[in-house]
Every structure is written in structure tokens, then in C-alpha cells.
Design a protein around this motif. Structure first.
Motif, short mmCIF file in Angstrom:
data_model
loop_
_atom_site.label_atom_id
_atom_site.label_comp_id
_atom_site.label_asym_id
_atom_site.label_seq_id
_atom_site.Cartn_x
_atom_site.Cartn_y
_atom_site.Cartn_z
N ASN A 352 -12.79 3.30 -0.83
CA ASN A 352 -11.72 2.80 -1.70
C ASN A 352 -12.06 2.95 -3.17
O ASN A 352 -11.17 3.07 -4.01
N GLU A 353 -13.36 2.91 -3.51
CA GLU A 353 -13.77 3.01 -4.91
C GLU A 353 -13.53 4.40 -5.49
O GLU A 353 -13.49 4.58 -6.71
N SER A 354 -13.37 5.40 -4.62
CA SER A 354 -13.22 6.78 -5.08
C SER A 354 -11.84 7.01 -5.69
O SER A 354 -10.83 6.49 -5.21
N ALA A 355 -11.81 7.82 -6.74
CA ALA A 355 -10.53 8.21 -7.33
C ALA A 355 -9.76 9.14 -6.41
O ALA A 355 -8.58 9.39 -6.61
N LEU A 356 -10.43 9.67 -5.37
CA LEU A 356 -9.83 10.61 -4.45
C LEU A 356 -9.10 9.94 -3.30
O LEU A 356 -8.58 10.62 -2.41
N SER A 357 -9.04 8.63 -3.27
CA SER A 357 -8.38 7.96 -2.14
C SER A 357 -6.88 8.21 -2.18
O SER A 357 -6.27 8.29 -3.25
N SER A 358 -6.28 8.35 -0.99
CA SER A 358 -4.85 8.67 -0.91
C SER A 358 -3.99 7.56 -1.49
O SER A 358 -2.94 7.82 -2.09
N GLN A 359 -4.41 6.28 -1.32
CA GLN A 359 -3.60 5.18 -1.84
C GLN A 359 -3.54 5.21 -3.37
O GLN A 359 -2.49 4.94 -3.97
N LYS A 360 -4.65 5.57 -4.03
CA LYS A 360 -4.65 5.65 -5.49
C LYS A 360 -3.75 6.77 -5.98
O LYS A 360 -2.97 6.61 -6.92
N GLN A 361 -3.87 7.93 -5.34
CA GLN A 361 -3.10 9.08 -5.80
C GLN A 361 -1.60 8.93 -5.52
O GLN A 361 -0.78 9.39 -6.29
N ASN A 362 -1.23 8.28 -4.41
CA ASN A 362 0.19 7.99 -4.17
C ASN A 362 0.73 7.02 -5.22
O ASN A 362 1.87 7.14 -5.67
N TYR A 363 -0.10 6.04 -5.60
CA TYR A 363 0.30 5.12 -6.67
C TYR A 363 0.49 5.86 -7.98
O TYR A 363 1.48 5.66 -8.69
N LYS A 364 -0.47 6.75 -8.32
CA LYS A 364 -0.36 7.52 -9.55
C LYS A 364 0.87 8.43 -9.52
O LYS A 364 1.55 8.61 -10.55
N LEU A 365 1.16 9.00 -8.34
CA LEU A 365 2.33 9.86 -8.21
C LEU A 365 3.61 9.05 -8.44
O LEU A 365 4.52 9.49 -9.15
N GLY A 366 3.68 7.87 -7.83
CA GLY A 366 4.85 7.01 -8.03
C GLY A 366 5.02 6.62 -9.48
O GLY A 366 6.14 6.59 -10.00
N ASN A 367 3.92 6.35 -10.16
CA ASN A 367 3.98 5.97 -11.57
C ASN A 367 4.49 7.13 -12.42
O ASN A 367 5.24 6.94 -13.38
N ALA A 368 4.08 8.37 -12.06
CA ALA A 368 4.56 9.55 -12.79
C ALA A 368 6.07 9.72 -12.60
O ALA A 368 6.80 10.01 -13.55
N TYR A 369 6.52 9.54 -11.35
CA TYR A 369 7.96 9.61 -11.09
C TYR A 369 8.70 8.53 -11.90
O TYR A 369 9.77 8.77 -12.46
N ASN A 377 12.34 9.12 -6.10
CA ASN A 377 11.05 9.56 -5.56
C ASN A 377 9.93 8.57 -5.84
O ASN A 377 8.93 8.54 -5.12
N ALA A 378 10.07 7.77 -6.89
CA ALA A 378 9.02 6.81 -7.23
C ALA A 378 8.89 5.75 -6.13
O ALA A 378 7.77 5.40 -5.73
N ILE A 379 10.02 5.23 -5.65
CA ILE A 379 9.99 4.13 -4.66
C ILE A 379 9.26 4.54 -3.38
O ILE A 379 8.38 3.81 -2.91
N PRO A 380 9.55 5.72 -2.77
CA PRO A 380 8.80 6.11 -1.55
C PRO A 380 7.30 6.29 -1.82
O PRO A 380 6.48 5.99 -0.95
N SER A 381 6.95 6.80 -2.99
CA SER A 381 5.52 7.00 -3.31
C SER A 381 4.80 5.66 -3.39
O SER A 381 3.67 5.52 -2.88
#
Length: 724
Positions: A352-369, A377-381
Motif C-alpha cells: 500500500n505504501e508504494s506509489a504504484l498501487s492501483s488504488q492510488k493511481q485510480n484516485y489520481k486518475l479520478g482527480n485528473a478527470y 469519468n471521475a466518479i467511476p475512477s
């Protein structure tokens, strides 16, 4: 209007707990295409004697040589072939099959001529303990240190002593105990000087926020004595130090030197790393065009290395695009990274501490949307991030994702579901708070345990030196009284030096414990302060005074931003503290306009930028004056805050209210109010006590009754502040 109030409420709850995503990626398993670090040893099979200056080549390309301990470090991948050659034995070959330590045994009959007066016989037991310590380095710090301690008991030479302490420094570096790592590397260099230990010592000073000392050590290293790989490490480390010192031109210049060496000798991983480092330096310097060019290079190079390295660089460049509001490019890179992460997660565990975790990157993707105004697209991310966070029990990501999801849903017009996720956010904040309390306790115990083990090792070294001195004294007794006296004096000096280093280490530990305690006390004050203010907001909402509540929330948000900016500092300029007090008192007066007036007077002779004060030190006293003194007064009262100069290096801050006084206020309080007030004031006393211990009585606080007339007995708080 209700929508605005909900949005403000979300903002208020988000300030209660702030945790970052940028932590170390420690445990990601290696894939067959990934480069990883391989350590090895070349030695004589029968005697265990190490062989230095052995050439280690990868796929017939010269790469490195063994050191005085017979050890080498290379970056390789599964399937690479090593060629091991030396003038004194026949060439050997080895194929990499994993990232485990390699042992190259040379038979005695293979050796044609193996003589060197400088070589030391390494004890078999010592080698076994060192190898065990290295195996546990990233898995169990305490076990690894215990093996180092056992190795030190078995060592027979200064060379072995240096090797053991260098490995001890590596353990402390991995577990982020940088002050202990510095001590270990210094002891290693005192026993035997190696470029490896010097490079690590410079890195440890940089990690310990001492970039000046780091630069000094890097500059003192003779480049001509380094291998090509170590030269790139030198330039990269020196560039990092210059970047930390905000000397951007020197940082870029040094990174480019390292890049030239890496290109010349085809050190592929460092070519990628240094392109990325140069891009980051240009970005910090403000040259976005050059930064983008080098990021494009590093991104292309990383994709040619392996999937994990490609993901890491995609995330770095995505962060760069986000900072420059290029959300379309950021979204594209985030989506590519998520696809690759899903492939890696099929056969590897990403912590979980890694920046490569899928939950972190989905959160970052949603924030970008969300920043790109694409709510669809933000809400599903965000929902995908929450789903992954639940699976992996990652409360940090879940907290932020639920908050953002509730905001997105409310903005999209789905208030009912948005409020549902807002409640889930509140629940997650409570769970995360309990978890962090446990983690703080665990970290404190862990640090104490490592410190105790380090003390044992230091004591072992002291005992060893003392025993060695006694032995030498016995052997030299017949050489005369003068030699005996000199030996005793030498032993005494050695003992005093050891005592000095132990005293310095204990002092550093005490400072670290005080800083941890201060951080804990500040974290207790902010939620207490925030929830008190939320009570004020509730009172306006209860009165259906939405306009007043909105105005109050706007001012309160401004105050919160200022509080958060200063929350990590032990001291802030007096000017900032006065601005915070003015805004806070204004908010309290806004609610209790019929109860009191206030004034803030600052002596014009005082340079408020030069004086430093602990943040949020004065606010609890003002809060007590309003809530427990002035608001119970029958007629309108007055709160007076005066800042006067006492001397050139000392000022006095006086807070006076003509409320009902401490005695009457105490009689009116409920049991719960007494408990809360006692806890808040106790918190302030503890902070002042710790700060005075650390900074030599910098702050003094006294509280007394203030009698304006026979009827009114108010309260007077006097804070004396000394200049550094």
C-alpha cells in the motif's frame, strides 16, 4: 446555498488528517525482464580468504571489480552471464538465476600465484553472520542488526569491522534511521576507508537534511578511484544535494556529468534515472520546456527497460503534467500505468505504501478527470479506487477517495448519494485516526528497539577497544614505564572519545523524541480547535442564518489554510501568529458581538519577523478568555491583546479579559467542560516545557487574576518570548 455549506463542510473535515502517498516501494518482486541489484563474493574455497581486484563482466562487457573484502555489486537481470577473471586463476563463468547473493568459490589448485601482504583472513562464522544480516536487511531490521552484532563479536580485523558497520549503516538507511546510519558509516570508515562507505555516508547526511555536509563529503571523494558505476552514483548524489540546497544550476550541471559517464559506459538504468533527475531539476527551476524534453527521454528509455520502471516514470511524468494543468496528457499516462499495474499484480504483491498501487493511481486518475471537469469519468475512477482500497485495507487512499467522490456526486447533482459517501468519509476518518495512533506507538517502540541494539553494539566496540588496550599493555609491559604511561593515556583518551560519541548520540535521540512529542501534541490541538469552530457553524445553521454561516465559513477556511501551513513547524514568525490571532478573535467576536469588544496592540519597535513563536500557542488562552470568561459576563466585556518590547532580545505578550474570572468560571462548568479545558491547558504546558528543554527557556507563561474593579475579577496571561 445548502450546496455551498456542504462543500465547505467537506473542506473542513479534510483538514483533520493529512497523509501523503509518496512512500518507498520496498517489496515489489522482480520479474524476469527487470534489472535488480546482485551482490556477490569471490573467495578461496578452503581458507575462505577473499580475492580482491577480480574483474566482473556482464555479457562480456566490463562493469566492476571486487573490493578488499572480495565483494562486488552489479545491476543485472535473470539470464545475464557473468565472466569472472583474475590474473591469478583461470576465468570462471556464472549465469544469473535470481537476485540472491552469489558465492564464487575458487579452488586452491586453480590459483597459480595468490600472494598479498594486505589480505586478511576472514572468519567463516563472520561471513555467515554478515550474509544472514544482509538477507534480513529488508525483512526484519532487528534480526539483521542482531546478526551484525554477532558478526562483530566474531570479527578478527579492522577490515571485517568496517564491513560489518557498513552493513549496519545499510540497515539503518533502509529503515530511515538516518542519524544511526551516519554513526555506523563513520565507524566503518574509521576502521577501513572504502569509496562505497564514503558514498553512503554522503547519502545518509543528505537524507538527514544536512546537504552542506553531504556536498562536502562528495567533493572530498577522488573521482579517479571510483568505478564507472560509482562515478554515476557520485554525480547523481551530488546533484541531489545541490537540488536540496536550491542551487539548481549546479544540480543540472552535475546530473549532466553523470549522464555523460552513463552514456559512455552504457550504464542503462542510470541513463534513465539521470534524464528523469535533470527533468525534475528543470521543473523546480521553472523551465517547463526543458523539463518536458528530458521527461520525454526518460519516459522512452524506461519503457525499454522493464514494466515496473516504465510505470514509475509514467507516474512521475503524470505528476509533472498535473502540476502544469495538462490533464489530458496526465489522464493518458495514468490509464497506461493502471493497465500495467494490473498485469504486475497478477503475480506480484504491491504494498500500500508504494506509489504504484492501483488504488492510488485510480484516485489520481479520478482527480485528473475532476480537474478537467469530466465528472462522468471521475466518479467511476473514485469508486474503483475505493473498491481497491477496501480490498487492500488502505484507509489513507479510501479517506481521500470517498471525500472526492462525495464532492463529485454533489457537483453532479446527486446530493443523496453524495451525502451517503460523505458519511462513509467521516467513518473512514475515525478508523484512520485510530490506526495512526497505533502506528505512532509502534514507530516509537521500533525506534527505541533499534537505539537499544545500537547502544549494545557501541558498548561492544568500547569493550573491544578496552580489551585490546589491556592486551597491548600486557605485551608491552617490559618495554619500560614510559611506554606504559603512554598506553594508559591512549586508553583514557579513547574511552573519553567513545563517551563523547555516546553522549552525542543520546542527545540526538532525546531531540528526536521531543520532536515526536511536539508533533503529537500539535496533532491533538488541531482537531480540538477545528471541532470547537464547527460548533459555532452549527449554531448559525440552527438559527437558519445561512448568510452569516456562509460568511463565517469563508473566514474560517482562510484561518484553516494558515493553520495547516504552519502545523508542521516548531516555530513561526510572530507576524504570522498575530495574523492568525486577529482572524481567530474576529471569528469569535463575530459570534459573540454582544458579549465583548477586542483590541490588538503591537509595539512599533518590535520587528515581528525576527521573533519566533510556537504556532497556536496564544489561541487557547484567547479561547478560554472568550468561552469561559467573557461570554458569561452580564454586561459587555473587553479583550485586550498587547505585544510590547521588554528588551532588545525579549518581548512580552499580555492577554487581558475583564470577564467573570477563573473562580466563577470553574463553578459554572460541567464535568465534561472541566475535563476538556484541563486537557487543552495541559497540552499547552507540555508544549512549552518541551520547547524550553530544547531551546533553553525560550518561552515563559504566567496566569493570574486581573481586577479591574471590585465587582469584576478577570484573567491576565503573560507570555515572555526570547529571541534566538
Amino acid at each position: 446555498m445548502i450546496k455551498k455549506l456542504r462543500t465547505y463542510t467537506l473542506l473542513l473535515f479534510c483538514v483533520i488528517n493529512v497523509f501523503g502517498f509518496a512512500q518507498d516501494d520496498r517489496n515489489l518482486e522482480k520479474s524476469e525482464s527487470a534489472l535488480f541489484t546482485v551482490r556477490g563474493t569471490v573467495y578461496l574455497e578452503d581458507s575462505g580468504e577473499p580475492i580482491d581486484n577480480v574483474s566482473i563482466q556482464i555479457n562480456d562487457g566490463k562493469y566492476t571489480r571486487t573490493d578488499a573484502f572480495g565483494k562486488f555489486v552489479v545491476n543485472a537481470k535473470i539470464g545475464d552471464k557473468l565472466t569472472i577473471s583474475h590474473k591469478d586463476f583461470k576465468t570462471l563463468y556464472y549465469t544469473i538465476t535470481s537476485d540472491e547473493r552469489i558465492y564464487i568459490k575458487v579452488l586452491e589448485e586453480q590459483v597459480q600465484q595468490f600472494r598479498s601482504s594486505e589480505k586478511k583472513l576472514l572468519n567463516v562464522q563472520f561471513n555467515r553472520m554478515i550474509d544472514s544480516a544482509d538477507a534480513y536487511l529488508k525483512k526484519d531490521a532487528q534480526k539483521s542488526i542482531k546478526f551484525v552484532e554477532d558478526a562483530l563479536k566474531a570479527n578478527t580485523s579492522p577490515v571485517q569491522n568496517a564491513e560489518a558497520h557498513e552493513l549496519l549503516g545499510d540497515v539503518f538507511m533502509f529503515w530511515k534511521q538516518y542519524d544511526l546510519a551516519i554513526s555506523a558509516y563513520k565507524i566503518s570508515l574509521q576502521n577501513y576507508t572504502t569509496n562505497s562507505a564514503r558514498l553512503k555516508l554522503a547519502r545518509a547526511h543528505l537524507k538527514n537534511d544536512d546537504h552542506k555536509k553531504s556536498i562536502e563529503i562528495y567533493d572530498d571523494i577522488d573521482e579517479s578511484s571510483l568505478s564507472n558505476y560509482d562515478k554515476t552514483m557520485l554525480y547523481e548524489g551530488l546533484g541531489d544535494a545541490y537540488l536540496k540546497a536550491k542551487n539548481f544550476d549546479e544540480s543540472v550541471k552535475t546530473y549532466k556529468k553523470g549522464l555523460r559517464v552513463a552514456k559512455k559506459y552504457l550504464i542503462t538504468p542510470k541513463i534513465t534515472d539521470l534524464n528523469s533527475k535533470i527533468a525534475q531539476a528543470y521543473n523546480v527551476q521553472g523551465d517547463k520546456v526543458k523539463a518536458k524534453g528530458f521527461f520525454d527521454n526518460s519516459l522512452n528509455l524506461a519503457e525499454k527497460e522493464n514494466k515496473k520502471r516504465a510505470i514509475e516514470e509514467q507516474i512521475k511524468v503524470a505528476e509533472f503534467n498535473s502540476a502544469n494543468e495538462d490533464y489530458d496528457s496526465e489522464i493518458k499516462l495514468r490509464k497506461q500505468a493502471i493497465e500495467s499495474i494490473e498485469d504486475i499484480e497478477l503475480d506480484s504483491l504491491i504494498p500500500n505504501e508504494s506509489a504504484l498501487s492501483s488504488q492510488k493511481q485510480n484516485y489520481k486518475l479520478g482527480n485528473a478527470y475532476l480537474l478537467n471537469n469530466d465528472l462522468e469519468n471521475a466518479i467511476p475512477s473514485f469508486k474503483k479506487s475505493i473498491e481497491e482500497a477496501d480490498k487492500k485495507e488502505d484507509l489513507d487512499v479510501k479517506k481521500d477517495a470517498t471525500r472526492k467522490l462525495s464532492e463529485a456526486l454533489i457537483d453532479a447533482g446527486n446530493s443523496e448519494e453524495g451525502l451517503k459517501w460523505l458519511n462513509e468519509y467521516k467513518k473512514t476518518v475515525d478508523e484512520l485516526y485510530a490506526k495512526k495512533v497505533q502506528e505512532i506507538s509502534q514507530v516509537a517502540r521500533f525506534s527505541r528497539s533499534l537505539a537499544e541494539q545500537q547502544n549494545r553494539i557501541t558498548s561492544l566496540e568500547s569493550d573491544r577497544e578496552l580489551s585490546r588496550s589491556k592486551y597491548e599493555l600486557t605485551q608491552e609491559r617490559n618495554k619500560g614505564q614510559q611506554i606504559i604511561i603512554y598506553s594508559l593515556l591512549g586508553g583514557l583518551v579513547l574511552f573519553l572519545i567513545t563517551g563523547f560519541f555516546m553522549y552525542k548520540y543520546i542527545k540526538q535521540q532525546r531531540l528526536a523524541n521531543n520532536l515526536l512529542a511536539l508533533k503529537s501534541l500539535r496533532s491533538q490541538m488541531n482537531p480540538h480547535f477545528i471541532f470547537n469552530a464547527l460548533n459555532s457553524v452549527n449554531s448559525f445553521i440552527a438559527k437558519n442564518d445561512e448568510r452569516t454561516a456562509n460568511k463565517y465559513l469563508s473566514d474560517f477556511s482562510q484561518l484553516m489554510r494558515s493553520v495547516l501551513e504552519n502545523s508542521e513547524e516548531d516555530f513561526i514568525p510572530l507576524k504570522k501568529e498575530i495574523e492568525l490571532l486577529d482572524l481567530y478573535t474576529k471569528l469569535e467576536h463575530f459570534r459573540f458581538q454582544d458579549k465583548f469588544e477586542y483590541s490588538i496592540e503591537v509595539d512599533e519597535r518590535i520587528n515581528v519577523e525576527e521573533f519566533l513563536i510556537p504556532p497556536m500557542l496564544l489561541q487557547p488562552y484567547i479561547e478560554n478568555a472568550v468561552w469561559h470568561g467573557l461570554r458569561y459576563k452580564e454586561e459587555k466585556g473587553h479583550l485586550n491583546i498587547v505585544v510590547k518590547s521588554k528588551s532588545k532580545n525579549e518581548i512580552v505578550i499580555t492577554i487581558i479579559d475583564n470577564g467573570i474570572g477563573r473562580t466563577r468560571s470553574k463553578a459554572l462548568k460541567t464535568t465534561n467542560q472541566k475535563k476538556q479545558n484541563s486537557k487543552g491547558m495541559s497540552n499547552i504546558k507540555e508544549r512549552v516545557a518541551i520547547l524550553n528543554e530544547m531551546y533553553k527557556d525560550k518561552v515563559d507563561v504566567s496566569i493570574s487574576d486581573f481586577q479591574e474593579s471590585e465587582k469584576d475579577i478577570g484573567t491576565k496571561v503573560v507570555v515572555t518570548l526570547k529571541k534566538d
